[in-house]
Design a protein around this motif. Structure first.
Motif, PDB file in Angstrom:
ATOM      1  N   PHE A   1       0.876  -1.172   0.000  1.00  0.00           N
ATOM      2  CA  PHE A   1       0.000   0.000   0.000  1.00  0.00           C
ATOM      3  C   PHE A   1       0.913   1.221   0.000  1.00  0.00           C
ATOM      4  CE2 PHE A   1      -2.696  -3.334   1.705  1.00  0.00           C
ATOM      5  CZ  PHE A   1      -3.915  -3.111   1.064  1.00  0.00           C
ATOM      6  N   PHE A   2       1.201   1.733  -1.184  1.00  0.00           N
ATOM      7  CA  PHE A   2       2.183   2.804  -1.333  1.00  0.00           C
ATOM      8  C   PHE A   2       1.715   4.105  -0.670  1.00  0.00           C
ATOM      9  CE2 PHE A   2       2.828   0.044  -5.101  1.00  0.00           C
ATOM     10  CZ  PHE A   2       4.112  -0.391  -4.802  1.00  0.00           C
ATOM     11  N   ASP A   3       0.412   4.335  -0.649  1.00  0.00           N
ATOM     12  CA  ASP A   3      -0.123   5.571  -0.083  1.00  0.00           C
ATOM     13  C   ASP A   3      -0.714   5.362   1.309  1.00  0.00           C
ATOM     14  OD1 ASP A   3       0.496   7.058  -2.424  1.00  0.00           O
ATOM     15  OD2 ASP A   3      -1.254   6.172  -3.404  1.00  0.00           O
ATOM     16  N   GLY A   4      -0.329   4.293   1.954  1.00  0.00           N
ATOM     17  CA  GLY A   4      -0.831   4.003   3.290  1.00  0.00           C
ATOM     18  C   GLY A   4      -1.915   2.948   3.260  1.00  0.00           C
ATOM     19  N   LEU A   5      -2.219   2.404   4.403  1.00  0.00           N
ATOM     20  CA  LEU A   5      -3.238   1.359   4.537  1.00  0.00           C
ATOM     21  C   LEU A   5      -4.614   1.895   4.168  1.00  0.00           C
ATOM     22  CD1 LEU A   5      -1.873  -0.197   7.819  1.00  0.00           C
ATOM     23  CD2 LEU A   5      -2.066  -1.388   5.633  1.00  0.00           C
ATOM     24  N   PRO A   6      -5.574   0.999   3.888  1.00  0.00           N
ATOM     25  CA  PRO A   6      -6.923   1.436   3.503  1.00  0.00           C
ATOM     26  C   PRO A   6      -7.521   2.424   4.504  1.00  0.00           C
ATOM     27  CG  PRO A   6      -6.692  -0.930   3.225  1.00  0.00           C
ATOM     28  CD  PRO A   6      -5.442  -0.463   3.911  1.00  0.00           C
ATOM     29  N   SER A   7      -8.425   3.221   4.023  1.00  0.00           N
ATOM     30  CA  SER A   7      -9.041   4.272   4.831  1.00  0.00           C
ATOM     31  C   SER A   7      -9.569   3.708   6.152  1.00  0.00           C
ATOM     32  CB  SER A   7     -10.199   4.916   4.052  1.00  0.00           C
ATOM     33  OG  SER A   7     -10.835   5.891   4.832  1.00  0.00           O
ATOM     34  N   GLY A   8      -9.238   4.408   7.242  1.00  0.00           N
ATOM     35  CA  GLY A   8      -9.696   3.991   8.560  1.00  0.00           C
ATOM     36  C   GLY A   8      -8.807   2.965   9.223  1.00  0.00           C
TER      37      GLY A   8
ATOM     38  N   ASP B   1      -4.701   1.982  10.250  1.00  0.00           N
ATOM     39  CA  ASP B   1      -3.288   2.320  10.335  1.00  0.00           C
ATOM     40  C   ASP B   1      -2.598   1.218  11.131  1.00  0.00           C
ATOM     41  OD1 ASP B   1      -4.087   2.750  12.951  1.00  0.00           O
ATOM     42  OD2 ASP B   1      -3.905   4.934  12.851  1.00  0.00           O
ATOM     43  N   MET B   2      -1.336   1.425  11.498  1.00  0.00           N
ATOM     44  CA  MET B   2      -0.616   0.372  12.205  1.00  0.00           C
ATOM     45  C   MET B   2      -1.271   0.051  13.549  1.00  0.00           C
ATOM     46  SD  MET B   2       1.780  -0.796  10.273  1.00  0.00           S
ATOM     47  CE  MET B   2       2.903  -1.687  11.354  1.00  0.00           C
ATOM     48  N   GLU B   3      -1.779   1.061  14.245  1.00  0.00           N
ATOM     49  CA  GLU B   3      -2.507   0.798  15.492  1.00  0.00           C
ATOM     50  C   GLU B   3      -3.800   0.037  15.195  1.00  0.00           C
ATOM     51  OE1 GLU B   3      -1.585   1.080  18.462  1.00  0.00           O
ATOM     52  OE2 GLU B   3       0.200   2.337  18.319  1.00  0.00           O
ATOM     53  N   GLY B   4      -4.414   0.353  14.057  1.00  0.00           N
ATOM     54  CA  GLY B   4      -5.616  -0.364  13.657  1.00  0.00           C
ATOM     55  C   GLY B   4      -5.340  -1.827  13.347  1.00  0.00           C
ATOM     56  N   ILE B   5      -4.131  -2.105  12.827  1.00  0.00           N
ATOM     57  CA  ILE B   5      -3.725  -3.489  12.584  1.00  0.00           C
ATOM     58  C   ILE B   5      -3.742  -4.273  13.888  1.00  0.00           C
ATOM     59  CG2 ILE B   5      -1.771  -4.954  11.943  1.00  0.00           C
ATOM     60  CD1 ILE B   5      -3.024  -3.753   9.517  1.00  0.00           C
ATOM     61  N   ARG B   6      -3.203  -3.675  14.933  1.00  0.00           N
ATOM     62  CA  ARG B   6      -3.187  -4.340  16.239  1.00  0.00           C
ATOM     63  C   ARG B   6      -4.617  -4.549  16.740  1.00  0.00           C
ATOM     64  NH1 ARG B   6       0.593  -2.245  21.111  1.00  0.00           N
ATOM     65  NH2 ARG B   6      -0.392  -0.246  20.603  1.00  0.00           N
ATOM     66  N   ALA B   7      -5.486  -3.568  16.505  1.00  0.00           N
ATOM     67  CA  ALA B   7      -6.885  -3.706  16.934  1.00  0.00           C
ATOM     68  C   ALA B   7      -7.577  -4.840  16.184  1.00  0.00           C
ATOM     69  CB  ALA B   7      -7.616  -2.385  16.719  1.00  0.00           C
TER      70      ALA B   7
ATOM     71  N   ALA C   1      -9.387  -2.417  -5.134  1.00  0.00           N
ATOM     72  CA  ALA C   1     -10.390  -1.364  -5.286  1.00  0.00           C
ATOM     73  C   ALA C   1      -9.759  -0.005  -5.562  1.00  0.00           C
ATOM     74  CB  ALA C   1     -11.252  -1.270  -4.024  1.00  0.00           C
ATOM     75  N   VAL C   2      -8.444   0.102  -5.345  1.00  0.00           N
ATOM     76  CA  VAL C   2      -7.743   1.363  -5.589  1.00  0.00           C
ATOM     77  C   VAL C   2      -7.594   1.569  -7.088  1.00  0.00           C
ATOM     78  CG1 VAL C   2      -5.570   2.594  -5.251  1.00  0.00           C
ATOM     79  CG2 VAL C   2      -6.505   1.186  -3.416  1.00  0.00           C
ATOM     80  N   THR C   3      -7.819   2.782  -7.545  1.00  0.00           N
ATOM     81  CA  THR C   3      -7.662   3.086  -8.961  1.00  0.00           C
ATOM     82  C   THR C   3      -6.223   2.846  -9.380  1.00  0.00           C
ATOM     83  OG1 THR C   3      -9.361   4.778  -8.821  1.00  0.00           O
ATOM     84  CG2 THR C   3      -7.890   4.869 -10.731  1.00  0.00           C
ATOM     85  N   PRO C   4      -5.996   2.011 -10.388  1.00  0.00           N
ATOM     86  CA  PRO C   4      -4.621   1.712 -10.782  1.00  0.00           C
ATOM     87  C   PRO C   4      -3.850   2.970 -11.172  1.00  0.00           C
ATOM     88  CG  PRO C   4      -6.180   0.236 -11.871  1.00  0.00           C
ATOM     89  CD  PRO C   4      -6.988   1.313 -11.211  1.00  0.00           C
ATOM     90  N   GLU C   5      -2.620   3.051 -10.735  1.00  0.00           N
ATOM     91  CA  GLU C   5      -1.773   4.183 -11.085  1.00  0.00           C
ATOM     92  C   GLU C   5      -1.075   3.879 -12.398  1.00  0.00           C
ATOM     93  OE1 GLU C   5       2.060   6.600  -9.241  1.00  0.00           O
ATOM     94  OE2 GLU C   5       0.802   5.360  -7.966  1.00  0.00           O
ATOM     95  N   PRO C   6      -1.204   4.765 -13.392  1.00  0.00           N
ATOM     96  CA  PRO C   6      -0.564   4.489 -14.686  1.00  0.00           C
ATOM     97  C   PRO C   6       0.946   4.401 -14.537  1.00  0.00           C
ATOM     98  CG  PRO C   6      -1.305   6.762 -14.570  1.00  0.00           C
ATOM     99  CD  PRO C   6      -1.870   6.072 -13.370  1.00  0.00           C
TER     100      PRO C   6
END
Length: 396
Positions: free
Chosen positions: A190-197, A199-205, A306-311
């Motif tokens: 995930f080059f632009d960060g994890l999916p919306s909502g 983050d790394m703390e969310g991974i632990r949750a 689901a992310v729009t492919p980056e050309p």
């Protein structure tokens, strides 16, 4: 498990990102195969081709030197070790063919890894990116059995810079010699960060909520890095001993340094052959096997798709731009950092200035490119580089 001493990936995060994006465009999948190991027994291993058994020495330039070194290496091998040595060399050659342009086998035998006595090194631009091990380093019954095998280990740096379709070609190679896949790492970036909502703390949750449970069991976890300050964090789930481990980590911090604040996060699923059988189809359909690890892994694949492919530009254009970017970076550093020292040396050393500049190694970032590529791009560099004080890298 043996890793390269200095990973070429750490030297150039931008190039790695571009290669991974290009692979996504070509393969139509978001999951990248990032490490491969396989073992073949000698009776099934390849037989050396004629040019290996009888190397020519009438080639020209660098190839002549390489062939001469190979002849000397082969002549020095003791008779009992000759057959496995040349079989391993042949497998290394075939692995290079599968990886594609720029991969070569070093023409000398090196000390082995992982209880193998010796290895042939697979290189790209002079850096080891894999190896093929053969013979055993001891006489125990287990090592005597290992001596009847040869083993190929392809690092992440080989997988990242290989030509499109390499994973299918390596899978075919494994099948052709009835070899056993012993490790496969599958990575989702995930080059632009994890999916919306999330983050790394969310991974632990998610872990605490049981979303990463597998087979109805809560796998062990391990937190590494600076979780208090939110930098260089890794969250491990599972274990190598069980042959299945996931590492969710801040890849941007690893490549660029924590100060760059890159949002890049990688989810890396590492499969080993302890307690499980690894099929070569993992190399051909990595997304399917990544999603099969758990419902949570499957949801991450769905988020990525689901992310729009980056050309991404074509591979040839991408290669040119990669060299140009590195040369520009090097010139900019010289202008902004080293210019006063260079100017003083040029002014006061006179003819001795040439002695200062002669026989110097290339900077690490430039060692992976050919002299022709560097000559072409250095001649253009000054027209696109201007000194900018305090400039910091961007991560588009």
């Amino acid at each position: 498990m043996t890793r390269p001493t200095i990973s070429p990936l750490v030297l150039d995060g931008d190039q790695v990102k571009l290669r991974l994006l290009a692979e996504r465009t070509e393969s139509k999948t978001h999951v990248h195969v990032d490490w491969v190991r396989f073992t073949a027994i000698l009776r099934n291993a390849p037989i050396a081709r004629a040019e290996v058994l009888f190397p020519r020495t009438d080639s020209i330039w660098d190839e002549a030197t390489r062939q001469a070194d190979l002849v000397k290496t082969l002549r020095d091998i003791p008779d009992p070790d000759f057959s496995p040595s040349v079989q391993a060399y042949e497998l290394a050659l075939q692995a290079c063919d599968a990886l594609g342009d720029g991969f070569t086998v070093k023409s000398e035998i090196l000390k082995g890894h992982d209880f193998y006595k010796s290895r042939w090194s697979i290189e790209r631009n002079g850096c080891e990116v894999g190896w093929v091990g053969f013979l055993s380093s001891g006489d125990s019954p287990r090592q005597q059995a290992q001596a009847q095998t040869i083993h190929c280990n392809l690092y992440g740096s080989a997988c990242t810079f290989a030509n499109h379709g390499w994973n299918h070609r390596v899978a075919d190679l494994i099948e052709s010699y009835d070899a056993k896949l012993t490790r496969a790492d599958l990575a989702l970036d995930f080059f632009d960060g994890l999916p919306s909502g999330l983050d790394m703390e969310g991974i632990r949750a998610d872990y605490m909520a049981g979303l990463m449970d597998s087979g109805g069991k809560r796998l062990k976890c391990n937190l590494v890095g600076d979780w208090c300050n939110g930098a260089e964090r890794s969250f491990y789930i599972g274990s190598k001993e069980a042959g299945k481990q996931t590492n969710i980590y801040e890849k941007g911090d690893q490549l660029y340094g924590a100060d760059a604040n890159s949002p890049w996060v990688r989810i890396e699923l590492r499969y080993g052959n302890k307690l499980r059988f690894l099929t070569v189809d993992m190399l051909r359909r990595p997304a399917d096997f990544f999603a099969g690890a758990s419902d949570w892994h499957a949801s991450m694949v769905r988020h990525a798709e689901a992310v729009t492919p980056e050309p991404v530009k074509t591979a040839s254009t991408l290669a040119v731009q990669t060299v140009r970017a590195e040369v520009a970076r090097n010139i900019r550093w010289a202008m902004n950092t080293a210019a006063p020292t260079i100017a003083a040396a040029f002014r006061y050393l006179g003819d001795e200035f040439l002695q200062l500049c002669t026989n110097q190694k290339l900077p690490g970032r430039l060692q992976r490119f050919s002299p022709a590529e560097l000559q072409k791009e250095f001649s253009k560099a000054l027209s696109i580089v201007s000194p900018v004080e305090g400039q910091s890298p961007t991560f588009a």
